[in-house]
Design a protein around this motif. Sequence first.
Motif, PDB file in Angstrom:
ATOM      1  N   ILE A  37      10.944 -16.389 -27.484  1.00  0.00           N
ATOM      2  CA  ILE A  37      10.609 -15.384 -26.478  1.00  0.00           C
ATOM      3  C   ILE A  37      11.068 -15.867 -25.111  1.00  0.00           C
ATOM      4  CG2 ILE A  37       8.751 -14.103 -25.362  1.00  0.00           C
ATOM      5  CD1 ILE A  37       7.155 -14.458 -27.961  1.00  0.00           C
ATOM      6  N   GLY A  38      11.850 -15.038 -24.441  1.00  0.00           N
ATOM      7  CA  GLY A  38      12.279 -15.315 -23.072  1.00  0.00           C
ATOM      8  C   GLY A  38      11.492 -14.427 -22.125  1.00  0.00           C
TER       9      GLY A  38
ATOM     10  N   LYS B 122      23.535 -20.512 -43.345  1.00  0.00           N
ATOM     11  CA  LYS B 122      23.627 -19.141 -43.852  1.00  0.00           C
ATOM     12  C   LYS B 122      22.269 -18.539 -44.180  1.00  0.00           C
ATOM     13  CE  LYS B 122      28.134 -19.011 -43.922  1.00  0.00           C
ATOM     14  NZ  LYS B 122      28.874 -18.156 -43.027  1.00  0.00           N
ATOM     15  N   ASP B 123      21.254 -19.370 -44.352  1.00  0.00           N
ATOM     16  CA  ASP B 123      19.932 -18.882 -44.750  1.00  0.00           C
ATOM     17  C   ASP B 123      18.957 -18.822 -43.576  1.00  0.00           C
ATOM     18  OD1 ASP B 123      19.729 -21.586 -44.354  1.00  0.00           O
ATOM     19  OD2 ASP B 123      18.350 -21.914 -46.018  1.00  0.00           O
ATOM     20  N   THR B 124      19.483 -18.636 -42.362  1.00  0.00           N
ATOM     21  CA  THR B 124      18.645 -18.677 -41.166  1.00  0.00           C
ATOM     22  C   THR B 124      18.859 -17.435 -40.307  1.00  0.00           C
ATOM     23  OG1 THR B 124      18.754 -21.082 -41.160  1.00  0.00           O
ATOM     24  CG2 THR B 124      18.087 -20.037 -39.118  1.00  0.00           C
ATOM     25  N   ILE B 125      17.773 -16.945 -39.754  1.00  0.00           N
ATOM     26  CA  ILE B 125      17.803 -15.841 -38.795  1.00  0.00           C
ATOM     27  C   ILE B 125      17.115 -16.319 -37.524  1.00  0.00           C
ATOM     28  CG2 ILE B 125      16.909 -13.540 -38.254  1.00  0.00           C
ATOM     29  CD1 ILE B 125      17.119 -12.888 -41.212  1.00  0.00           C
ATOM     30  N   CYS B 126      17.722 -16.034 -36.384  1.00  0.00           N
ATOM     31  CA  CYS B 126      17.126 -16.379 -35.097  1.00  0.00           C
ATOM     32  C   CYS B 126      17.015 -15.106 -34.261  1.00  0.00           C
ATOM     33  CB  CYS B 126      17.972 -17.426 -34.372  1.00  0.00           C
ATOM     34  SG  CYS B 126      17.257 -17.951 -32.808  1.00  0.00           S
ATOM     35  N   ASP B 127      15.788 -14.729 -33.929  1.00  0.00           N
ATOM     36  CA  ASP B 127      15.539 -13.560 -33.086  1.00  0.00           C
ATOM     37  C   ASP B 127      15.201 -14.027 -31.682  1.00  0.00           C
ATOM     38  OD1 ASP B 127      15.844 -11.611 -35.089  1.00  0.00           O
ATOM     39  OD2 ASP B 127      13.798 -11.934 -35.772  1.00  0.00           O
ATOM     40  N   ILE B 128      15.843 -13.414 -30.699  1.00  0.00           N
ATOM     41  CA  ILE B 128      15.571 -13.693 -29.299  1.00  0.00           C
ATOM     42  C   ILE B 128      14.933 -12.438 -28.708  1.00  0.00           C
ATOM     43  CG2 ILE B 128      16.589 -14.280 -27.063  1.00  0.00           C
ATOM     44  CD1 ILE B 128      16.857 -16.497 -29.090  1.00  0.00           C
ATOM     45  N   ILE B 129      13.761 -12.588 -28.127  1.00  0.00           N
ATOM     46  CA  ILE B 129      13.070 -11.462 -27.500  1.00  0.00           C
ATOM     47  C   ILE B 129      13.158 -11.647 -25.993  1.00  0.00           C
ATOM     48  CG2 ILE B 129      10.889 -10.224 -27.268  1.00  0.00           C
ATOM     49  CD1 ILE B 129      10.146 -11.336 -30.042  1.00  0.00           C
ATOM     50  N   LEU B 130      13.795 -10.701 -25.326  1.00  0.00           N
ATOM     51  CA  LEU B 130      13.985 -10.764 -23.877  1.00  0.00           C
ATOM     52  C   LEU B 130      12.959  -9.861 -23.197  1.00  0.00           C
ATOM     53  CD1 LEU B 130      17.877 -10.433 -23.830  1.00  0.00           C
ATOM     54  CD2 LEU B 130      16.521 -12.518 -23.904  1.00  0.00           C
TER      55      LEU B 130
ATOM     56  N   ILE C 290      17.423  -9.492 -29.764  1.00  0.00           N
ATOM     57  CA  ILE C 290      18.761  -9.820 -30.259  1.00  0.00           C
ATOM     58  C   ILE C 290      18.583 -10.669 -31.506  1.00  0.00           C
ATOM     59  CG2 ILE C 290      20.958 -10.923 -29.750  1.00  0.00           C
ATOM     60  CD1 ILE C 290      20.249 -10.566 -26.764  1.00  0.00           C
ATOM     61  N   ARG C 291      19.217 -10.264 -32.601  1.00  0.00           N
ATOM     62  CA  ARG C 291      19.093 -10.990 -33.868  1.00  0.00           C
ATOM     63  C   ARG C 291      20.415 -11.666 -34.209  1.00  0.00           C
ATOM     64  NH1 ARG C 291      16.068  -8.926 -39.057  1.00  0.00           N
ATOM     65  NH2 ARG C 291      14.466  -9.958 -37.852  1.00  0.00           N
ATOM     66  N   PHE C 292      20.321 -12.948 -34.536  1.00  0.00           N
ATOM     67  CA  PHE C 292      21.462 -13.729 -35.007  1.00  0.00           C
ATOM     68  C   PHE C 292      21.182 -14.081 -36.465  1.00  0.00           C
ATOM     69  CE2 PHE C 292      21.216 -14.389 -30.470  1.00  0.00           C
ATOM     70  CZ  PHE C 292      22.527 -14.270 -30.062  1.00  0.00           C
ATOM     71  N   ASP C 293      21.948 -13.499 -37.365  1.00  0.00           N
ATOM     72  CA  ASP C 293      21.782 -13.718 -38.800  1.00  0.00           C
ATOM     73  C   ASP C 293      22.891 -14.649 -39.273  1.00  0.00           C
ATOM     74  OD1 ASP C 293      21.504 -13.618 -41.543  1.00  0.00           O
ATOM     75  OD2 ASP C 293      21.263 -11.443 -41.617  1.00  0.00           O
ATOM     76  N   GLY C 294      22.521 -15.826 -39.728  1.00  0.00           N
ATOM     77  CA  GLY C 294      23.499 -16.822 -40.142  1.00  0.00           C
ATOM     78  C   GLY C 294      24.423 -16.348 -41.244  1.00  0.00           C
ATOM     79  N   SER C 295      23.947 -15.476 -42.123  1.00  0.00           N
ATOM     80  CA  SER C 295      24.793 -14.992 -43.214  1.00  0.00           C
ATOM     81  C   SER C 295      25.818 -13.968 -42.744  1.00  0.00           C
ATOM     82  CB  SER C 295      23.932 -14.388 -44.324  1.00  0.00           C
ATOM     83  OG  SER C 295      23.249 -13.245 -43.850  1.00  0.00           O
ATOM     84  N   ALA C 296      25.617 -13.392 -41.561  1.00  0.00           N
ATOM     85  CA  ALA C 296      26.535 -12.372 -41.053  1.00  0.00           C
ATOM     86  C   ALA C 296      27.447 -12.881 -39.935  1.00  0.00           C
ATOM     87  CB  ALA C 296      25.740 -11.173 -40.543  1.00  0.00           C
ATOM     88  N   LEU C 297      27.169 -14.064 -39.400  1.00  0.00           N
ATOM     89  CA  LEU C 297      27.981 -14.595 -38.299  1.00  0.00           C
ATOM     90  C   LEU C 297      29.364 -14.995 -38.787  1.00  0.00           C
ATOM     91  CD1 LEU C 297      25.413 -16.809 -36.394  1.00  0.00           C
ATOM     92  CD2 LEU C 297      26.356 -14.634 -35.675  1.00  0.00           C
ATOM     93  N   ARG C 298      30.370 -14.688 -37.991  1.00  0.00           N
ATOM     94  CA  ARG C 298      31.751 -15.045 -38.303  1.00  0.00           C
ATOM     95  C   ARG C 298      32.423 -15.599 -37.050  1.00  0.00           C
ATOM     96  NH1 ARG C 298      29.768 -14.488 -42.468  1.00  0.00           N
ATOM     97  NH2 ARG C 298      30.110 -12.911 -44.023  1.00  0.00           N
TER      98      ARG C 298
END
Length: 79
Positions: free
Chosen positions: A7-8, A48-56, A66-74
């Motif tokens: 949380i920011g 690949k098995d990690t999700i990081c959510d940032i709440i502004l 903002i969601r960063f999904d390790g399995s979808a990042l390229r």
Amino acid sequence: MTSFTVIGHIACTDASFSLQDLPGKGGRMDLLCRAVASSLFLSHGIRKDTICDIILLGPPNPGRIIRFDGSALRSLSPD
């Protein structure tokens, strides 16, 4: 699946801040970037098995997620 939520409380929710001043005008956006990097990067890859959510929650439009999904990042590099 590992999930992180950061949380920011004063993180800016628009693009009005300079990339040269992430700690100041960005509302400590530098810490949020570091949290995303620490949660997703391995020494030679991405978790690949990690999700990081940032709440502004800062101005001018609080409540952005903002969601960063390790399995979808390229094409993301830790450098």
